[in-house]
Scaffold this motif. Structure first.
Motif, PDB file in Angstrom:
ATOM      1  N   ALA A 123      -3.855   9.016 -10.672  1.00  0.00           N
ATOM      2  CA  ALA A 123      -3.058  10.234 -10.842  1.00  0.00           C
ATOM      3  C   ALA A 123      -3.656  11.418 -10.082  1.00  0.00           C
ATOM      4  N   GLU A 124      -4.966  11.372  -9.828  1.00  0.00           N
ATOM      5  CA  GLU A 124      -5.635  12.454  -9.092  1.00  0.00           C
ATOM      6  C   GLU A 124      -5.251  12.444  -7.619  1.00  0.00           C
ATOM      7  N   ARG A 125      -5.416  11.225  -7.006  1.00  0.00           N
ATOM      8  CA  ARG A 125      -5.152  11.092  -5.553  1.00  0.00           C
ATOM      9  C   ARG A 125      -3.681  10.853  -5.258  1.00  0.00           C
ATOM     10  N   LYS A 126      -2.875  10.643  -6.265  1.00  0.00           N
ATOM     11  CA  LYS A 126      -1.452  10.326  -6.140  1.00  0.00           C
ATOM     12  C   LYS A 126      -1.232   9.078  -5.276  1.00  0.00           C
ATOM     13  N   TYR A 147       2.207   8.268  -3.322  1.00  0.00           N
ATOM     14  CA  TYR A 147       3.494   8.761  -3.855  1.00  0.00           C
ATOM     15  C   TYR A 147       3.485  10.287  -3.938  1.00  0.00           C
ATOM     16  N   ASP A 148       4.678  10.878  -3.831  1.00  0.00           N
ATOM     17  CA  ASP A 148       4.847  12.291  -4.167  1.00  0.00           C
ATOM     18  C   ASP A 148       5.396  12.381  -5.586  1.00  0.00           C
ATOM     19  N   LEU A 150       6.406   9.676  -8.967  1.00  0.00           N
ATOM     20  CA  LEU A 150       6.239   8.293  -9.451  1.00  0.00           C
ATOM     21  C   LEU A 150       7.020   8.105 -10.745  1.00  0.00           C
ATOM     22  N   ARG A 354       0.930  15.122 -13.398  1.00  0.00           N
ATOM     23  CA  ARG A 354       1.714  15.832 -12.386  1.00  0.00           C
ATOM     24  C   ARG A 354       2.585  14.830 -11.626  1.00  0.00           C
ATOM     25  N   ASP A 355       3.874  15.099 -11.523  1.00  0.00           N
ATOM     26  CA  ASP A 355       4.816  14.290 -10.735  1.00  0.00           C
ATOM     27  C   ASP A 355       4.906  12.827 -11.186  1.00  0.00           C
ATOM     28  N   ILE A 356       4.675  12.574 -12.475  1.00  0.00           N
ATOM     29  CA  ILE A 356       4.875  11.210 -12.996  1.00  0.00           C
ATOM     30  C   ILE A 356       5.889  11.268 -14.140  1.00  0.00           C
TER      31      ILE A 356
END
Ligand code: FAD
Ligand code: NAI
Length: 507
Positions: A123-126, A147-148, A150, A354-356
């Motif tokens: 989740a840190e490095r996406k 991913y941008d 997920l 973030r963004d999941i």
């Protein structure tokens, strides 16, 4: 007579229209339109899983807006409500599978699919780590996908509560391979029981089919199994007829806890007529290869240990977290109190990430883990993502118009008007309501061509059970099948099983 003639004409037209539609559908799926290629400059939207949640998202998602990448070890969508019928051959398994390649090929812009398991979400490095766990592997079988955005829709695995012997000795009922294994094992038990000089007590054990878990999976399977025996096995192998027995073991005081009391009673009395024994308040504690050990709570509260010999054991005690989900939860401090899955907010965003986003059985949004919930969540996310893309495009337009305002002061009135209209559109689109689940009702097959249904109607509920409900069950599930191809195949399977009986050959 005139009415009869009209009815006949209408039926004729309807049948002709349906045949025409089936031919058109087949033709268009074999000759799909040319697709736009994915645009690498757009955001990477990675979708994990090809189950109810993810496929509902993919179905409604405008793939032109994102660079869509689907990752799942299963290259098909599975229509789980009809899975219990596959265990007896009432429906053939391929009739309820829809290839993900077919689903993605029908989209306007192409999307990537990798047949792989996601083993880790960073989740840190996406980025996600994916691994090819199929039998045939290439030189590269592990890699990373950035991913941008997920979407986690990996479902759940079978709960065993750490009870010894469950994994080694029982069959589950979640995937196609489980249904195939059960189908093979039923006939193996029957043929072994018919072996020359088999002792009567061994025949009784082999013919004892035990189902653990009185939720809808266990109940539907028990009903299907009894039908299989009554309609086919008994006629083909009459010598074992008296020994065949189905027992449903449930830890709670009754089966189908999510249905109304009236339907629970109806199910229990129907099972009695069908000679399916229900053992309630019976908690399985240990499983060996030939018997289960269970603790029965007697009406006076005393507990007693019993041994139940079995030939086939089907374990249907609900869901547990997948390792991937546990691993992601352990990375996010906000998830530390969540036990049943990824806690999400009202927009299905994974809390603390973030963004999941998460959908279906792996997400905890306050609803039961059902296909109905998962598909509504998937469809909601598709609307949300389509809106987000539109918002970004409109914001870019406002930005561009504002900058032209300075360079073309002569057209300023017209530009200002255009900016205002775009901003109005933006406000409308941005006003996305949170996810709201609309419960359509619960349906379950209980054997002997009977079903139970708790269906939402206006502001109330209609509870019904019996043969008419069974017709409703059949038509509802037929209409809900993923594609016309699935519908045709399922209908043909039903006709085939009715006319020729189920196929009892053991693969
Ligand atoms: P699933 O449909 O289970 O899909 C999960 C997907 O994720 C799969 O494609 C899987 O291969 C993939 N996956 C797993 N691990 C990974 C990974 N590490 N990386 C990438 N992908 C992964 N519900 C109803 O509402 N009505 C019914 O009648 C009904 N009948 C059912 C009958 C049976 C026998 C069963 C077992 C369930 C039934 N359900 C029913 C429940 C329903 O099937 C589930 O609630 C639904 O499948 C959940 O959808 P999902 O998308 O979360 O997960
Ligand atoms: P479930 O969670 O609904 O039921 C499992 C049952 O097993 C529970 O009643 C529990 O008390 C019992 N159990 C647990 N441990 C036990 C033990 N050691 N010994 C004896 N009994 C034990 O699980 P199910 O049926 O697999 O369903 C999973 C989800 O899928 C549910 O949300 C269900 O609603 C949904 N589903 C819906 C269907 C439908 O609507 N027709 C069909 C199948 C599943």
């Amino acid at each position: 007579f005139r009415y009869f003639r009209w009815a006949w004409r209408l039926t004729y037209l309807y049948v002709l229209g349906s045949i025409g539609y089936v031919i058109y559908d087949g033709y268009s799926s074999r000759h799909p339109d040319i697709q736009f290629q994915p645009d690498p400059s757009k955001k990477n939207l990675v979708v994990l899983g090809t189950g109810w949640g993810s496929v509902a998202l993919l179905k409604k998602l405008d793939t032109e807006n994102y660079n869509v990448i689907v990752v799942s070890p299963r290259n098909y969508f599975l229509f789980t409500p009809l899975l219990p019928s596959c265990t007896t051959g009432n429906i053939e398994h391929r009739s309820i599978m829809e290839p993900v390649r077919q689903i993605l090929r029908s989209k306007k812009a192409s999307a990537m699919y990798y047949e792989a398991e996601c083993t880790h979400i960073d989740a840190e490095r996406k980025v996600i780590k994916i691994s090819d766990n199929s039998d045939i592997k290439g030189d590269v079988n592990m890699t990373e996908v950035p991913y941008d955005m997920l979407v986690v829709g990996v479902g759940a695995e079978n709960a065993t509560f750490g009870i010894p012997g469950v994994r080694e000795n029982s069959c589950f009922l979640k995937e196609i391979k489980d249904a195939q294994a059960i189908r093979t094992k039923i006939m193996d038990c029957v043929e072994t029981a018919g072996f020359k000089n088999q002792k009567p007590e061994e025949v009784s054990r082999l013919m004892h089919m035990v189902v653990v878990g009185g939720g809808p999976t266990g109940v539907e399977f028990a009903g299907e199994l009894r039908d299989f025996f009554d309609e086919d096995i008994k006629k083909l192998v009459p010598q074992i007829a008296d020994s065949f027995k189905v027992t449903l073991v449930e830890a709670l005081p009754n089966v189908l806890p999510m249905f109304s009391k009236q339907l629970i009673d109806y199910t229990e009395s129907t099972f009695k007529e069908e000679h399916i024994e229900i053992m309630t308040k019976t908690m399985v504690k240990n499983v060996t290869d030939k018997y289960i050990e269970a603790e029965i709570t007697r009406p006076d509260g005393k507990k007693e240990l019993t041994r139940i010999p079995y030939g086939l054991l089907v374990w249907a005690t609900g869901n547990a977290l997948r390792p991937l989900v546990k691993d992601l939860m352990s990375q996010i401090p906000a998830q530390k109190d969540s036990r049943r899955g990824l806690a999400v907010n009202e927009y299905l965003v994974v809390q603390g990430a973030r963004d999941i986003w998460a959908v279906g059985d792996c997400a905890v949004a306050g609803y039961a883990p059902t296909a109905q919930v998962a598909s509504q969540e998937g469809a909601f996310l598709a609307r949300l993502f389509n809106n987000m893309a539109k918002t970004e495009a409109l914001e870019a337009k406002v930005h561009e118009l504002s900058s032209t305002l300075n360079v073309q002061p002569g057209n300023s009135a017209q530009i200002v008007q255009e900016i205002e209209s775009t901003e109005r559109q933006l406000r409308r689109i941005k006003d996305i309501k949170p996810f709201h689940y609309s419960h359509q009702g619960s349906l379950a097959y209980i054997g002997s061509e009977k079903a139970v249904a708790d269906v939402a109607w206006l502001n109330g509920n209609i509870a019904s059970g019996g043969k008419l409900t069974y017709l409703f069950w059949r038509s509802a599930y037929l209409s809900m099948c993923f594609s016309t191809r699935n519908r045709v195949l399922v209908a043909l399977d039903w006709i085939k099983a009715k006319v020729y009986g189920r196929d009892v050959s053991r693969e």
